[in-house]
Write a protein that holds these residues in place. Structure first.
Motif, PDB file in Angstrom:
ATOM      1  N   LEU A  52       0.997  -0.877   0.083  1.00  0.00           N
ATOM      2  CA  LEU A  52      -0.162  -0.182   0.140  1.00  0.00           C
ATOM      3  C   LEU A  52       0.920   1.340  -0.183  1.00  0.00           C
ATOM      4  O   LEU A  52       0.598   2.174  -0.750  1.00  0.00           O
ATOM      5  N   ALA A  53       2.146   1.315   1.025  1.00  0.00           N
ATOM      6  CA  ALA A  53       2.823   2.367   0.506  1.00  0.00           C
ATOM      7  C   ALA A  53       3.328   2.439  -0.504  1.00  0.00           C
ATOM      8  O   ALA A  53       3.262   3.423  -0.928  1.00  0.00           O
ATOM      9  N   SER A  54       3.471   2.021  -1.284  1.00  0.00           N
ATOM     10  CA  SER A  54       4.211   1.979  -2.086  1.00  0.00           C
ATOM     11  C   SER A  54       3.494   2.458  -3.677  1.00  0.00           C
ATOM     12  O   SER A  54       4.638   3.191  -4.163  1.00  0.00           O
ATOM     13  N   PHE A  55       2.149   2.279  -3.135  1.00  0.00           N
ATOM     14  CA  PHE A  55       1.563   3.001  -4.571  1.00  0.00           C
ATOM     15  C   PHE A  55       0.705   4.313  -3.499  1.00  0.00           C
ATOM     16  O   PHE A  55       0.438   5.500  -4.274  1.00  0.00           O
ATOM     17  N   LEU A  56       1.190   4.815  -1.986  1.00  0.00           N
ATOM     18  CA  LEU A  56       0.834   6.126  -2.489  1.00  0.00           C
ATOM     19  C   LEU A  56       1.689   7.242  -2.070  1.00  0.00           C
ATOM     20  O   LEU A  56       1.763   7.721  -2.184  1.00  0.00           O
ATOM     21  N   LEU A  79       9.210   5.817  -2.507  1.00  0.00           N
ATOM     22  CA  LEU A  79       8.828   5.026  -2.176  1.00  0.00           C
ATOM     23  C   LEU A  79       8.924   3.442  -3.488  1.00  0.00           C
ATOM     24  O   LEU A  79       7.481   3.970  -3.966  1.00  0.00           O
ATOM     25  N   ALA A  80       9.616   2.430  -4.317  1.00  0.00           N
ATOM     26  CA  ALA A  80      10.003   1.814  -5.256  1.00  0.00           C
ATOM     27  C   ALA A  80       9.221   0.517  -4.033  1.00  0.00           C
ATOM     28  O   ALA A  80       9.745   0.153  -2.620  1.00  0.00           O
ATOM     29  N   LEU A  81       8.371  -0.007  -4.508  1.00  0.00           N
ATOM     30  CA  LEU A  81       7.935  -1.704  -3.994  1.00  0.00           C
ATOM     31  C   LEU A  81       9.166  -2.694  -3.550  1.00  0.00           C
ATOM     32  O   LEU A  81       9.698  -3.153  -5.425  1.00  0.00           O
ATOM     33  N   PRO A  82       9.654  -3.233  -2.812  1.00  0.00           N
ATOM     34  CA  PRO A  82      11.013  -4.330  -2.991  1.00  0.00           C
ATOM     35  C   PRO A  82      10.554  -4.748  -3.199  1.00  0.00           C
ATOM     36  O   PRO A  82       9.650  -6.181  -2.700  1.00  0.00           O
ATOM     37  N   ALA A 109      -5.054  -1.577 -10.297  1.00  0.00           N
ATOM     38  CA  ALA A 109      -4.391  -0.910  -9.901  1.00  0.00           C
ATOM     39  C   ALA A 109      -3.054  -0.801 -10.690  1.00  0.00           C
ATOM     40  O   ALA A 109      -1.834   0.110 -10.430  1.00  0.00           O
ATOM     41  N   THR A 110      -1.772  -1.849 -10.859  1.00  0.00           N
ATOM     42  CA  THR A 110      -1.121  -2.563 -11.582  1.00  0.00           C
ATOM     43  C   THR A 110      -1.205  -1.734 -12.445  1.00  0.00           C
ATOM     44  O   THR A 110       0.396  -1.688 -13.367  1.00  0.00           O
ATOM     45  N   HIS A 111      -2.256  -1.739 -13.314  1.00  0.00           N
ATOM     46  CA  HIS A 111      -2.130  -1.714 -15.050  1.00  0.00           C
ATOM     47  C   HIS A 111      -2.734  -0.156 -14.922  1.00  0.00           C
ATOM     48  O   HIS A 111      -2.662   0.008 -16.513  1.00  0.00           O
ATOM     49  N   PHE A 153      -5.481   4.576  -4.847  1.00  0.00           N
ATOM     50  CA  PHE A 153      -7.171   4.660  -5.247  1.00  0.00           C
ATOM     51  C   PHE A 153      -7.545   3.174  -5.257  1.00  0.00           C
ATOM     52  O   PHE A 153      -8.362   2.685  -4.245  1.00  0.00           O
ATOM     53  N   LEU A 154      -7.441   2.619  -6.113  1.00  0.00           N
ATOM     54  CA  LEU A 154      -8.054   1.158  -6.296  1.00  0.00           C
ATOM     55  C   LEU A 154      -6.672   0.223  -4.924  1.00  0.00           C
ATOM     56  O   LEU A 154      -8.119  -0.417  -4.457  1.00  0.00           O
ATOM     57  N   VAL A 155      -5.839   0.389  -4.863  1.00  0.00           N
ATOM     58  CA  VAL A 155      -5.083  -0.023  -3.984  1.00  0.00           C
ATOM     59  C   VAL A 155      -6.257   0.273  -2.363  1.00  0.00           C
ATOM     60  O   VAL A 155      -6.309  -0.624  -1.158  1.00  0.00           O
ATOM     61  N   VAL A 156      -6.103   1.383  -1.872  1.00  0.00           N
ATOM     62  CA  VAL A 156      -6.983   1.894  -0.740  1.00  0.00           C
ATOM     63  C   VAL A 156      -8.507   1.515  -0.614  1.00  0.00           C
ATOM     64  O   VAL A 156      -8.567   0.551   0.426  1.00  0.00           O
ATOM     65  N   LEU A 157      -8.895   0.962  -1.645  1.00  0.00           N
ATOM     66  CA  LEU A 157     -10.180   0.743  -2.033  1.00  0.00           C
ATOM     67  C   LEU A 157     -10.336  -0.707  -1.369  1.00  0.00           C
ATOM     68  O   LEU A 157     -11.115  -1.189  -0.543  1.00  0.00           O
TER      69      LEU A 157
END
Length: 131
Positions: A42-46, A51-54, A98-100, A106-110
């Protein structure tokens, strides 16, 4: 054997089976690890700019999510016919979108909101058969 029915409401609930105690204890630890991985996801999207997703956390969230599906499927034999199972499918679709797409945050938070609400519903609602 007929499907279990909640005597209070006459609601059809999914079939349940016994789950070994060790699997229950394992699922608690796996759920905690899944929440850590999901939080970083979630943090990597926000905070996409900073912040890149490790890769470790992506693997963590995918593997623990799969293990949780297996352990829940052991107990709730009709998991994907129940509200909680359908919400899991919806969450996966939202995360895929969300990834595409552009509305990723917004979609990840949803999907997190959906997960929080559905996992804390009373059992007679959470395990209600939808079809």
């Amino acid at each position: 054997m007929n499907d279990p029915v909640n005597p209070k409401e006459g609601v059809r609930l999914g079939k349940k089976a016994d789950r070994p105690y060790g699997v229950l204890m394992l699922s608690i630890g796996v759920r905690a690890a899944h929440q850590i991985g999901a939080g970083v996801f979630l943090a990597s999207f926000l905070f996409r700019e900073s912040l890149a997703l490790p890769a470790f956390y992506l693997v963590l969230v995918l593997v623990t999510g799969g293990v949780l599906l297996i352990t829940e499927g052991m107990r709730h034999r009709q998991f994907f016919r129940e509200l909680i199972g359908v919400s899991t499918i919806v969450k996966l679709v939202l995360l895929g979108m969300a990834t595409h797409g552009r509305a990723g945050g917004f979609l990840v938070v949803l999907s997190f909101f959906l997960a929080a609400v559905c996992s804390h519903l009373p059992k007679n609602i959470r395990h209600r058969l939808l079809f």
